[in-house]
Scaffold this motif. Structure first.
Motif, short mmCIF file in Angstrom:
data_model
loop_
_atom_site.label_atom_id
_atom_site.label_comp_id
_atom_site.label_asym_id
_atom_site.label_seq_id
_atom_site.Cartn_x
_atom_site.Cartn_y
_atom_site.Cartn_z
N ILE A 3 -10.97 17.30 9.76
CA ILE A 3 -9.29 16.64 9.55
C ILE A 3 -8.37 17.26 9.25
O ILE A 3 -8.44 18.31 8.29
CB ILE A 3 -9.85 15.06 8.64
N SER A 4 -7.25 17.09 9.54
CA SER A 4 -5.89 17.78 9.42
C SER A 4 -5.44 17.04 8.12
O SER A 4 -5.95 15.94 7.47
CB SER A 4 -5.14 17.77 10.65
N GLN A 5 -4.30 17.33 7.66
CA GLN A 5 -3.58 16.75 6.55
C GLN A 5 -2.91 15.46 7.01
O GLN A 5 -2.55 15.36 8.14
CB GLN A 5 -2.30 17.65 6.02
N THR A 6 -3.02 14.53 6.16
CA THR A 6 -2.63 13.23 6.44
C THR A 6 -1.25 13.43 5.94
O THR A 6 -0.70 13.39 4.78
CB THR A 6 -3.28 11.93 5.45
N ILE A 7 -0.23 12.51 6.89
CA ILE A 7 1.09 12.38 6.81
C ILE A 7 1.72 10.98 7.32
O ILE A 7 1.37 10.80 8.57
CB ILE A 7 1.78 13.51 7.60
N TYR A 28 0.93 -1.18 -0.08
CA TYR A 28 0.01 0.09 0.04
C TYR A 28 0.88 1.31 -0.04
O TYR A 28 1.67 1.29 0.89
CB TYR A 28 -0.97 0.20 1.30
N GLY A 29 0.47 2.21 -0.79
CA GLY A 29 1.37 3.40 -1.22
C GLY A 29 0.59 4.65 -0.30
O GLY A 29 0.66 4.68 0.73
N SER A 30 -0.10 5.32 -1.36
CA SER A 30 -0.55 6.63 -0.84
C SER A 30 -1.87 6.40 0.07
O SER A 30 -2.57 5.49 0.02
CB SER A 30 -1.19 7.29 -1.93
N SER A 31 -2.10 7.15 1.12
CA SER A 31 -2.92 6.90 1.99
C SER A 31 -3.39 8.43 2.51
O SER A 31 -2.94 9.59 2.34
CB SER A 31 -2.61 6.15 3.28
N ARG A 61 -12.78 7.83 7.81
CA ARG A 61 -12.25 7.19 6.82
C ARG A 61 -10.82 7.14 6.43
O ARG A 61 -10.52 8.08 6.00
CB ARG A 61 -12.99 7.28 5.74
N PHE A 62 -10.28 6.10 6.32
CA PHE A 62 -9.02 5.98 5.98
C PHE A 62 -8.81 5.13 4.81
O PHE A 62 -9.26 3.89 4.66
CB PHE A 62 -8.09 5.06 7.14
N GLN A 63 -8.04 5.71 3.80
CA GLN A 63 -8.35 5.15 2.42
C GLN A 63 -6.62 4.82 1.81
O GLN A 63 -5.77 5.82 2.07
CB GLN A 63 -9.00 6.01 1.30
N VAL A 64 -6.46 3.79 1.38
CA VAL A 64 -5.18 3.55 0.73
C VAL A 64 -5.34 3.08 -0.56
O VAL A 64 -6.40 2.57 -0.90
CB VAL A 64 -4.32 2.33 1.63
N THR A 65 -4.23 3.08 -1.32
CA THR A 65 -4.06 2.77 -2.80
C THR A 65 -2.91 1.45 -2.63
O THR A 65 -1.83 1.65 -2.40
CB THR A 65 -3.82 3.80 -3.80
N ASP A 66 -3.43 0.34 -3.25
CA ASP A 66 -2.29 -0.73 -3.37
C ASP A 66 -1.60 -0.81 -4.63
O ASP A 66 -2.03 -0.20 -5.59
CB ASP A 66 -3.23 -2.19 -2.99
N PHE A 121 -2.05 -2.84 -6.87
CA PHE A 121 -3.08 -3.12 -8.06
C PHE A 121 -3.69 -1.69 -8.41
O PHE A 121 -4.63 -2.09 -9.37
CB PHE A 121 -3.90 -4.21 -7.84
N SER A 122 -3.40 -0.62 -7.89
CA SER A 122 -4.15 0.54 -8.16
C SER A 122 -5.69 0.53 -7.51
O SER A 122 -6.64 1.06 -8.26
CB SER A 122 -4.00 0.77 -9.67
N CYS A 123 -6.00 -0.42 -6.56
CA CYS A 123 -7.21 -0.53 -6.03
C CYS A 123 -7.20 0.27 -4.89
O CYS A 123 -6.10 0.24 -4.13
CB CYS A 123 -7.25 -2.15 -5.71
N LYS A 124 -8.36 0.96 -4.60
CA LYS A 124 -8.65 1.65 -3.44
C LYS A 124 -9.26 1.07 -2.39
O LYS A 124 -10.44 0.46 -2.79
CB LYS A 124 -9.31 3.23 -3.90
N GLN A 125 -8.85 0.81 -1.12
CA GLN A 125 -9.53 0.32 -0.10
C GLN A 125 -9.54 1.26 1.06
O GLN A 125 -8.76 2.27 1.16
CB GLN A 125 -8.80 -0.83 0.35
N ASP A 126 -10.60 1.14 1.94
CA ASP A 126 -10.71 1.91 3.21
C ASP A 126 -11.51 1.19 4.01
O ASP A 126 -12.12 0.23 4.10
CB ASP A 126 -11.65 3.14 2.58
N THR A 127 -11.24 1.78 5.29
CA THR A 127 -11.87 1.54 6.54
C THR A 127 -12.21 2.70 7.38
O THR A 127 -11.85 3.75 6.93
CB THR A 127 -10.87 0.63 7.40
N SER A 128 -12.99 2.65 8.47
CA SER A 128 -13.66 3.66 8.97
C SER A 128 -13.47 3.35 10.46
O SER A 128 -13.53 2.34 11.05
CB SER A 128 -15.14 3.85 8.90
N ILE A 129 -13.07 4.53 11.14
CA ILE A 129 -13.28 4.34 12.53
C ILE A 129 -14.44 5.53 13.02
O ILE A 129 -14.62 6.56 12.79
CB ILE A 129 -12.05 5.17 13.22
N PHE A 130 -15.20 5.00 13.70
CA PHE A 130 -16.40 5.88 14.48
C PHE A 130 -15.88 6.48 15.76
O PHE A 130 -15.77 5.45 16.60
CB PHE A 130 -17.67 5.06 14.44
N ILE A 131 -15.96 7.69 16.05
CA ILE A 131 -15.59 8.37 17.17
C ILE A 131 -17.02 8.93 17.90
O ILE A 131 -17.86 9.40 17.37
CB ILE A 131 -14.70 9.46 17.01
#
Length: 552
Positions: free
Chosen positions: A333-337, A323-326, A354-359, A361-371
């Protein structure tokens, strides 16, 4: 969630081994796709390099979906729902000509987001800063050849109720076949049965050739440890029996034993493995068990089929997703570093980040945290009543670590978590303000109203007879009053002399004991007169007068 981001075309070129001279499979674009992407497969059957029509195609996508077939169905779309590797098989036939092609497809694996977290346990204070850490760990996949089929529930074998199981192989090359009896390493079955002589066990290969592993006949012995009760459905203990090139015993039907059950181990097949030479490794291999006699029966637990390891392709099929970019997305939300960001929820309730990454295979996947943002809260009991009301306050704010209570009656601020407060005279409405704070300074405020009332006075008519003889019964002439602010009372003799004087409610509640005040002499029996003047908490005056009879 895996997002669709591209469209894939996989081209199969099928050239027959007879009138179709050969099969060849090519692919136009990448074979790495995303979950739920629409993938277009194109198969071509050619005869001498010329595309054929009138060809029947059968498609199997290796993902549990139904097989698709049709005349000239050379183009088909399919979406793989779950990540992993799939070996797609297409069969082409026209008249007596037939062949097949395989293609491996890699579908992006679901990322491991298990380490994605926030630094705050739920719930939090409104406006509290949340630090978010997003991690998508590398996920690996490797093709595992299925060499054992295990039944979810043991499958019954009895007369008219045969057993069969299929091993569908696709991992080998299209041209690989059984060329020697040693290419088939092991065939096995785990079962129990009340009479092994009733069973025939066979193995068939994709082209229809078969061998008998164990024919009908043999000793009247058990397979495994069955429950020898034909009307019972209870399952016994299964033993594993194998057929190999280097067996421990001869054939099952020629092996004798003094035990009730045939020993677990490896045996010689009734027909040699060499009878399967020429069978394709790929395709459906079937193990069947036939029972020819009632009422004996048994159960199959599992089967096994394994080819020689030397037949495996030189390179294992394995792949991984990195996984590369996220990026984090959400309210405040602030800037993601490097997968990290800060968020500040702005409303009560659940806030999604929501946290999203690109793998790779150029596929985007995400997961969520609920506060979960919780507003400040507390309880007060009771919230209304007459003065001298004791109210119990309880903090119900889970995130609070510091507490400040303003009871609205000019009393001092209370810093206990769960204080108790007394509301005294006068009556009125009091606004309670509760301020809850966290260790890092986030605070929230809630309030409620306490109503203090003035009750109506209670002034019961006093008794008109009493007997102060110290017998414990009716020894005092006293008043039954409540919620009276002040009271004065006089008791007179028939000649107008004062024999008792009350100057407070408390004295009136104690009462007159029949002695003349200040002299402590007993008053003589007879009639006496009382006069009462009281003021209630509403400021209203109350007057009472009457006579009483003193007996001794």
């Amino acid at each position: 969630m895996i997002k669709k981001i591209h469209y894939l075309i996989i081209l199969f070129v099928l050239i027959a081994t007879n009138s179709f001279s050969q099969f060849d499979v090519t692919i136009e674009v990448t074979d790495s796709v995303c979950q739920s992407d629409s993938v277009t497969f194109i198969a071509k059957a050619t005869n001498g390099g010329v595309p054929e029509t009138g060809v029947n195609y059968i498609w199997n996508f290796d993902d549990g979906s139904s097989v698709k077939s049709g005349l000239d169905l050379d183009t088909i779309k399919h979406a793989f729902i779950e990540g992993g590797g799939y070996i797609v098989r297409v069969e082409a036939s026209k008249g007596t000509d037939e062949d097949y092609a395989l293609k491996r497809v890699q579908v992006s694996l679901t990322a491991d987001f298990s380490k994605t977290e926030s630094n705050r346990p739920d719930p939090i204070c409104l406006g509290q800063l949340v630090s978010l850490t997003g991690i998508a760990d590398t996920v690996n996949w490797r093709y595992e050849i299925q060499d054992e089929n295990e039944e979810l529930n043991p499958d019954e074998v009895s007369q008219g109720n045969d057993y069969s199981t299929v091993f569908d192989y696709k991992y080998y090359t299209e041209t690989q076949t059984i060329t020697a009896d040693t290419d088939l390493d092991t065939v096995g079955i785990k079962l129990e049965h009340t009479n092994l002589s009733n069973l025939k066990i066979e193995l068939s290969c994709p082209n229809g050739s078969s061998i008998i592993l164990k024919d009908f006949d043999g000793q009247d012995k058990y397979f495994g440890e069955p429950i020898d009760d034909e009307i019972s459905d209870e399952v016994g203990v299964g033993y594993y029996y194998y057929w190999t090139n280097s067996p421990d015993f001869g054939t099952i039907n020629t092996t004798t034993t003094s035990q009730a059950s045939l020993p677990e181990g490896s045996y010689t097949s009734d027909e040699p493995f060499g009878n399967l030479i020429g069978c394709s490794l790929n395709g459906q291999w079937t193990i069947t068990v036939t029972d020819n006699q009632a009422p004996d029966k048994g159960f199959v637990f599992a089967t096994r089929l394994k080819f020689n390891d030397a037949l495996l392709p030189p390179v294992d099929w394995t792949f991984e997703n990195t996984y590369g970019s996220s990026v984090w997305d959400g309210v405040g939300i602030s800037q993601t570093i490097d997968g990290r960001a800060n968020g500040t929820p702005t409303s009560i309730g659940n806030t999604e980040y929501r946290f999203q990454v690109t793998d790779n295979f150029s596929c985007k996947q995400d997961t969520s945290i609920f506060i979960n943002v919780e507003g400040v809260s507390f309880t007060a009991n009771p919230i209304e009543g007459p003065f001298d009301l004791e109210v119990i306050f309880e903090n119900t704010t889970s995130w609070a670590t510091d507490y400040s209570w303003d009871f609205g009656d000019e009393s001092e601020i209370d810093t206990q978590e769960n204080p108790t407060h007394m509301y005294t005279y006068p009556d009125g409405t009091y606004i309670v303000i509760y301020t809850a704070k966290t260790d890092d300074g986030c605070e929230d405020v809630d309030s409620t109203t306490i109503i203090i009332t003035i009750p109506d006075p209670i002034f019961s008519e006093p008794a008109n007879v009493f007997s102060p003889n110290n017998d414990g019964t009716n020894d005092f002439f006293k008043l039954d009053v409540d919620d009276i602010a002040s009271l004065e009372g006089w008791i007179y003799s028939r000649w107008g002399n004062t024999v008792c004087r009350w100057r407070s409610v408390e004295e009136a509640l104690i009462g007159w004991d029949g002695r003349i005040q200040e002299s402590n002499r007993e008053a003589t029996p007879g009639v006496y007169y009382y006069y009462i003047k009281a003021i209630d908490y509403h400021g209203e005056e109350i007057f009472k007068k009457g006579s009483i009879q003193l007996f001794r």
